[in-house]
Design a protein around this motif. Structure first.
Motif, PDB file in Angstrom:
ATOM      1  N   ARG A 197       0.850  -1.214   0.000  1.00 23.14           N
ATOM      2  CA  ARG A 197       0.000   0.000   0.000  1.00 23.14           C
ATOM      3  C   ARG A 197       0.880   1.256   0.000  1.00 23.14           C
ATOM      4  O   ARG A 197       0.642   2.206  -0.742  1.00 23.14           O
ATOM      5  N   TYR A 198       1.960   1.191   0.825  1.00 20.31           N
ATOM      6  CA  TYR A 198       2.877   2.332   0.934  1.00 20.31           C
ATOM      7  C   TYR A 198       3.535   2.607  -0.418  1.00 20.31           C
ATOM      8  O   TYR A 198       3.608   3.744  -0.879  1.00 20.31           O
ATOM      9  N   ARG A 199       3.961   1.514  -1.074  1.00 19.93           N
ATOM     10  CA  ARG A 199       4.621   1.668  -2.377  1.00 19.93           C
ATOM     11  C   ARG A 199       3.664   2.255  -3.408  1.00 19.93           C
ATOM     12  O   ARG A 199       4.040   3.115  -4.197  1.00 19.93           O
ATOM     13  N   ARG A 200       2.447   1.768  -3.383  1.00 18.87           N
ATOM     14  CA  ARG A 200       1.488   2.256  -4.389  1.00 18.87           C
ATOM     15  C   ARG A 200       1.108   3.702  -4.136  1.00 18.87           C
ATOM     16  O   ARG A 200       0.918   4.472  -5.073  1.00 18.87           O
ATOM     17  N   THR A 201       1.015   4.057  -2.855  1.00 18.59           N
ATOM     18  CA  THR A 201       0.733   5.460  -2.537  1.00 18.59           C
ATOM     19  C   THR A 201       1.893   6.321  -3.020  1.00 18.59           C
ATOM     20  O   THR A 201       1.710   7.376  -3.636  1.00 18.59           O
ATOM     21  N   LEU A 250       3.962   5.623  -5.346  1.00 20.55           N
ATOM     22  CA  LEU A 250       3.934   5.650  -6.812  1.00 20.55           C
ATOM     23  C   LEU A 250       2.947   6.696  -7.298  1.00 20.55           C
ATOM     24  O   LEU A 250       3.231   7.479  -8.209  1.00 20.55           O
ATOM     25  N   LEU A 251       1.773   6.703  -6.633  1.00 20.53           N
ATOM     26  CA  LEU A 251       0.733   7.642  -7.030  1.00 20.53           C
ATOM     27  C   LEU A 251       1.245   9.078  -6.903  1.00 20.53           C
ATOM     28  O   LEU A 251       1.064   9.896  -7.809  1.00 20.53           O
ATOM     29  N   VAL A 252       1.900   9.342  -5.781  1.00 19.86           N
ATOM     30  CA  VAL A 252       2.445  10.689  -5.561  1.00 19.86           C
ATOM     31  C   VAL A 252       3.472  11.004  -6.657  1.00 19.86           C
ATOM     32  O   VAL A 252       3.445  12.078  -7.273  1.00 19.86           O
ATOM     33  N   ALA A 253       4.371   9.995  -6.910  1.00 16.54           N
ATOM     34  CA  ALA A 253       5.414  10.211  -7.929  1.00 16.54           C
ATOM     35  C   ALA A 253       4.782  10.446  -9.291  1.00 16.54           C
ATOM     36  O   ALA A 253       5.208  11.339 -10.041  1.00 16.54           O
ATOM     37  N   LEU A 254       3.722   9.669  -9.591  1.00 13.34           N
ATOM     38  CA  LEU A 254       3.074   9.817 -10.898  1.00 13.34           C
ATOM     39  C   LEU A 254       2.417  11.181 -11.033  1.00 13.34           C
ATOM     40  O   LEU A 254       2.464  11.793 -12.101  1.00 13.34           O
ATOM     41  N   VAL A 255       1.818  11.632  -9.937  1.00 11.35           N
ATOM     42  CA  VAL A 255       1.186  12.965  -9.972  1.00 11.35           C
ATOM     43  C   VAL A 255       2.245  14.031 -10.250  1.00 11.35           C
ATOM     44  O   VAL A 255       2.061  14.918 -11.095  1.00 11.35           O
ATOM     45  N   VAL A 256       3.387  13.897  -9.544  1.00  9.78           N
ATOM     46  CA  VAL A 256       4.477  14.868  -9.739  1.00  9.78           C
ATOM     47  C   VAL A 256       4.950  14.829 -11.195  1.00  9.78           C
ATOM     48  O   VAL A 256       5.116  15.872 -11.846  1.00  9.78           O
ATOM     49  N   VAL A 282      19.464  -6.541  -0.524  1.00  6.25           N
ATOM     50  CA  VAL A 282      19.102  -5.252  -1.146  1.00  6.25           C
ATOM     51  C   VAL A 282      17.583  -5.104  -1.166  1.00  6.25           C
ATOM     52  O   VAL A 282      17.030  -4.049  -0.837  1.00  6.25           O
ATOM     53  N   MET A 283      16.897  -6.203  -1.522  1.00  4.62           N
ATOM     54  CA  MET A 283      15.442  -6.123  -1.706  1.00  4.62           C
ATOM     55  C   MET A 283      14.664  -6.071  -0.397  1.00  4.62           C
ATOM     56  O   MET A 283      13.532  -5.603  -0.360  1.00  4.62           O
ATOM     57  N   THR A 284      15.239  -6.609   0.669  1.00  5.41           N
ATOM     58  CA  THR A 284      14.465  -6.685   1.911  1.00  5.41           C
ATOM     59  C   THR A 284      14.955  -5.738   3.006  1.00  5.41           C
ATOM     60  O   THR A 284      14.182  -5.314   3.845  1.00  5.41           O
ATOM     61  N   ARG A 285      16.234  -5.459   3.033  1.00  9.39           N
ATOM     62  CA  ARG A 285      16.773  -4.698   4.164  1.00  9.39           C
ATOM     63  C   ARG A 285      17.192  -3.266   3.812  1.00  9.39           C
ATOM     64  O   ARG A 285      17.174  -2.405   4.669  1.00  9.39           O
ATOM     65  N   VAL A 286      17.603  -3.071   2.557  1.00 10.72           N
ATOM     66  CA  VAL A 286      18.094  -1.730   2.189  1.00 10.72           C
ATOM     67  C   VAL A 286      16.895  -0.826   1.887  1.00 10.72           C
ATOM     68  O   VAL A 286      15.978  -1.222   1.171  1.00 10.72           O
ATOM     69  N   GLU A 287      16.919   0.370   2.454  1.00 10.80           N
ATOM     70  CA  GLU A 287      15.844   1.343   2.220  1.00 10.80           C
ATOM     71  C   GLU A 287      15.720   1.630   0.717  1.00 10.80           C
ATOM     72  O   GLU A 287      16.696   2.025   0.077  1.00 10.80           O
ATOM     73  N   PHE A 288      14.557   1.374   0.167  1.00 13.21           N
ATOM     74  CA  PHE A 288      14.268   1.557  -1.259  1.00 13.21           C
ATOM     75  C   PHE A 288      15.106   0.656  -2.168  1.00 13.21           C
ATOM     76  O   PHE A 288      15.189   0.889  -3.366  1.00 13.21           O
ATOM     77  N   GLY A 289      15.719  -0.362  -1.559  1.00 14.87           N
ATOM     78  CA  GLY A 289      16.524  -1.306  -2.357  1.00 14.87           C
ATOM     79  C   GLY A 289      15.652  -2.019  -3.369  1.00 14.87           C
ATOM     80  O   GLY A 289      16.053  -2.239  -4.514  1.00 14.87           O
ATOM     81  N   TRP A 290      14.425  -2.398  -2.948  1.00 13.12           N
ATOM     82  CA  TRP A 290      13.484  -3.076  -3.850  1.00 13.12           C
ATOM     83  C   TRP A 290      13.215  -2.233  -5.090  1.00 13.12           C
ATOM     84  O   TRP A 290      13.117  -2.733  -6.195  1.00 13.12           O
ATOM     85  N   LEU A 291      13.131  -0.891  -4.851  1.00 19.96           N
ATOM     86  CA  LEU A 291      12.818   0.011  -5.955  1.00 19.96           C
ATOM     87  C   LEU A 291      14.005   0.083  -6.918  1.00 19.96           C
ATOM     88  O   LEU A 291      13.841  -0.016  -8.133  1.00 19.96           O
ATOM     89  N   ALA A 309       8.365   3.612 -12.956  1.00 21.79           N
ATOM     90  CA  ALA A 309       7.871   3.673 -11.568  1.00 21.79           C
ATOM     91  C   ALA A 309       6.649   2.772 -11.406  1.00 21.79           C
ATOM     92  O   ALA A 309       6.545   2.022 -10.427  1.00 21.79           O
ATOM     93  N   ALA A 310       5.748   2.812 -12.408  1.00 19.35           N
ATOM     94  CA  ALA A 310       4.537   1.987 -12.324  1.00 19.35           C
ATOM     95  C   ALA A 310       4.887   0.503 -12.353  1.00 19.35           C
ATOM     96  O   ALA A 310       4.364  -0.289 -11.563  1.00 19.35           O
ATOM     97  N   LEU A 311       5.809   0.135 -13.239  1.00 15.07           N
ATOM     98  CA  LEU A 311       6.192  -1.281 -13.343  1.00 15.07           C
ATOM     99  C   LEU A 311       6.875  -1.744 -12.052  1.00 15.07           C
ATOM    100  O   LEU A 311       6.620  -2.846 -11.553  1.00 15.07           O
TER     101      LEU A 311
END
Lengths: 423, 361
Positions: free
Chosen positions: A384-388, A390-396, B76-85, B253-255
């Protein structure tokens, strides 16, 4: 270094080659183990030639033992009258009743066997005489199994060889040659529906086949009193718990088969939680009424197991759902595995028939399942946090795109005006 | 504002940038109905920039050994802040970059923009495409998961089929007889050092040549381009390019948020290969063709013949500026267009077929 010394050094390799060649030439040619028996029988064709063909891959032939080891006679004489004469000890094809002692003549001889296969057991004959097969043989049953019935007569290969009729994947069909029953109700056909057969088919060569429970050379149906020992070979914890349970004395008093009473004999299916309790399909209900103390204990066991299993299934579904949404759920999967292990142990504890032990184990399973559920909930929160985010990023991004498009319009308009002014 | 101006003066004094800016201000991009195709080169560049940035961030944690590779990516995916991204964006951007580069190459081919004097631009572009595919192939193994392990084994097996030198090439690529820790180290070196260096040099040359010769207008669009005023590169075209980049960023970002790149299970070299294993989508058309070929064709191994055909086709594609003589004179050529369309349609159809077959299995 003198010329003589150099010549001597140069001669060393030549000398070595010569020694090796001389040593190789000195090795006497080995005679074929079949001798004249093979030479004559190979030329006879038909049934008389078949043993020759089979014997070429026979483990005895490969260790240098010839036809005479079992049949007697003289393999060096080209004359049939001499080679197959009684005077030369020719015995011909051994009678069925003589086969065990003929094979045992070597295989029960510890000193003799040390020369060929020191690791091979030498108690086969001793075990065989205790078997049902030996009893039938003594009674004169012409279909009684002897060594060659299972191992073949001339094409004997090691039991570790996949071609052997007693190799794990083939032994059941070897037994079925005599033990099959019409209508698929023979012990082998029933075993083929079992969890043991499924494990074997899945590639587990240690999965129980006929000899694992009945013995190989001493094959006999296990008596009621020895069933726990048989099953306990692979399921020692279950056997130990059963022997400490109140069921032991009750089963003994009723001459009931310890494991088989609930699990069956040959068609042993994968146990199911529904077997525990007093409901429909529960094996406990065969002896216990819902309101007797045993029935109440069974109901408690079923409730504990059912509750823990349902919680585990729920946790598994949630973790899987989070995983499908791309979340890495390693920690939750470790917790789920822990819960599964606890439930397996709880199921094992059912054999002790003490609800308190099962209750304690299922509680631990539930703790692990809840941990997995908690991690799954956190993962959904993260989604939910990621999607929120994302939404903010997409709006920007969208606002920036709109701003850029507006800027492009302004620039284009200015450009058009400038071009018109120039014209 | 004043500080920006003084910074510009500082740079201009030392780098003499004014002529470059003047050149860019003068430069115009032709305006016609296929102008949109010019944006894909820039979009590829944008994805490359994303790759470099996220790749450097991943380098901070990644450890290229079979014992630690998978765990480091998991960390990276679980512990690093925004690593998943960062990891998801890196993986998705790699795929979008391949797509963008392929579209860019196809449009350049179909507009036949490879004729002299742009032949060198085409060749550097083709080499950049090879480097991009090399980035994809080498990067795929780095997380050391089951799919990557077996896909790499299948992919490198193909190299082993090359006559005479196949065995040696295979050992050079794998660092041994099979995919192992040595392969991982080599692929990491290739992915993080050799290919970036190569791509940097090629890209510099490619961009320089694009600026030197400007973009090409195919003969069929010249009249339209003459009638309509060109788009000044600064700021008109740059602003439009920026919009395209932002759309690419939004897509990334969406993907990354809706379809995070999976890590899968840790590679087990002793396990059997998963059923229906396939390479990355951009190698699917080769993979599916080789799968459909009979075991032997005219006494020669089918796969070997297939690989030879693909090799020959790649060489011919590379040599398009030499083979298509009409392009040098700026004349239209129906043959070149038909061949190009046939090749692209075949690759697209085979990729789709392989994807559907993979889904069924």
């Amino acid at each position: 270094m003198t010329a003589a010394a150099r010549a001597a050094i140069a001669l060393i390799p030549l000398a070595l080659v010569a020694i090796i060649r001389i040593a190789a030439a000195a090795e006497p040619p080995t005679a074929p183990p079949g001798g004249t028996c093979v030479e004559c029988h190979a030329g006879l064709g038909g049934e008389l030639a078949k043993p020759v063909e089979a014997f070429t891959r026979d483990v005895h032939s490969q260790r240098g033992l010839g036809c005479t080891a079992c049949h007697g006679g003289d393999p060096t004489s080209p004359d049939q009258e001499v080679a197959m004469s009684r005077a030369k000890g020719f015995r011909g094809a051994p009678a069925l009743r003589d086969v065990p002692t003929l094979c045992g003549g070597c295989h029960a001889d510890v000193v003799f066997m040390k020369r060929y296969a020191p690791n091979l057991p030498t108690d086969q004959l001793a075990r065989y005489v205790t078997s049902r097969h030996a009893t039938e043989l003594a009674r004169g049953n012409p279909r009684a199994a002897v060594c060659s019935s299972c191992h073949q007569a001339h094409g004997i290969v090691s039991t570790r060889d996949a071609r052997s009729p007693v190799y794990p994947t083939r032994v059941a069909s070897t037994c079925a040659r005599c033990h099959a029953r019409p209508g698929g109700q023979g012990p082998v056909e029933r075993w083929e529906r079992s969890v043991h057969h499924a494990a074997l088919v899945a590639g587990d060569l240690s999965a129980p086949t006929c000899p694992r429970c009945h013995g190989s050379h001493g094959a006999a149906p296990p008596g009621v009193e020895s069933v726990p020992a048989v099953c306990g070979q692979c399921h020692p914890r279950n056997m130990q718990l059963f022997r400490g349970s109140p069921h032991l004395s009750a089963f003994e008093a009723g001459s009931l088969s310890a494991c088989g009473e609930c699990h069956g004999h040959h068609d042993i299916l994968h146990p199911d939680d529904a077997w525990v309790g007093v409901g429909k399909g529960a094996v406990c209900a065969r002896c216990h009424a819902p309101d007797d103390p045993g029935g109440e204990a069974a109901a408690k066991l079923a409730a504990d197991l059912g509750g823990a299993t349902a919680l585990l299934r729920n946790a598994e579904a949630r973790v899987e759902a989070a995983r499908e949404r791309g979340m890495l759920m390693t920690d939750a999967q470790v917790a789920l595995e822990d819960a599964r292990q606890q439930i397996v142990q709880a199921r094992t504890l059912v054999h002790a028939a003490y609800p308190r032990q099962v209750d304690e184990q299922t509680r631990q399973a539930s703790v692990a399942s809840r941990k997995a559920l908690d991690l799954a909930s956190r993962a959904f929160g993260e989604i939910r946090y990621r999607r929120t985010g994302l939404l903010v990023a997409l709006v920007v991004i969208l606002v920036t795109i709109v701003a850029l498009l507006l800027q492009i319009r302004v620039v284009d308009a200015r450009r058009r005006q400038a071009n018109a002014g120039r014209r | 504002m004043r500080s920006a101006r003084s910074a510009w003066r500082f740079l201009d004094d030392r780098l003499r940038l004014e002529p470059v800016v003047a050149f860019l201000r003068e430069k115009e991009v032709p305006r016609h109905r296929l102008t949109w195709a010019y944006f894909f080169g820039g979009l590829s560049l944008f994805f490359l920039a994303v790759q470099v940035t996220t790749g450097i961030l991943l380098l901070l944690y990644y450890r290229p050994t079979p014992e630690a590779a998978y765990e480091s990516v998991e960390f990276v995916m679980t512990r690093v802040e925004f690593g998943w991204l960062v990891r998801s964006v890196h993986a998705w951007s790699a795929n979008l970059m391949v797509l963008s580069v392929v579209v860019h190459m196809s449009s350049v081919y179909l507009m036949r923009s490879y004729g002299r004097p742009r032949d060198l631009t085409w060749w550097t572009g083709m080499l950049l495409l090879a480097a991009t595919l090399g980035f994809g192939f080498s990067g795929y193994l780095l997380p050391w998961n089951t799919l990557a392990f077996f896909a790499t084994r299948v992919g490198t097996d193909m190299v082993g089929k090359v006559p005479l030198v196949g065995g040696s090439l295979l050992r050079v690529l794998r660092g041994g007889e099979d995919v192992s820790g040595a392969t991982l180290t080599r692929f990491f070196g290739l992915h993080a050092a050799v290919l970036p260096l190569l791509a940097f040099v090629l890209l510099g040359l490619h961009l320089l040549l694009v600026q030197r010769h400007n973009v090409h207008v195919p003969p069929s669009l010249r009249e339209e381009a003459r009638r309509r005023p060109g788009i000044p590169f600064l700021p008109d075209f740059t602003l439009r390019e920026l919009v395209v980049w932002l759309i690419g960023l939004a897509l990334l970002a969406a993907l990354a948020a809706f379809r995070p790149w999976e890590l899968g299970a840790r590679a087990d070299p002793f396990a059997s290969a998963p059923a229906g294993i396939q390479p990355e989508w951009y190698f699917l058309f080769v993979f599916q063709t080789l799968k459909l070929l009979p075991a032997r064709i005219l006494g020669v191994e089918g796969e070997l013949l297939g690989l030879a055909a693909f090799g020959a086709a790649a060489v011919l594609w590379f040599l398009a500026p030499v083979l298509d003589r009409a392009s040098r004179r700026g004349e239209p050529s129906r043959t070149a267009t038909v061949v190009g369309l046939a090749v692209l349609l075949y690759a697209a159809a085979m990729t789709l077929y392989a994807a559907l077959a993979g889904r069924r299995s």
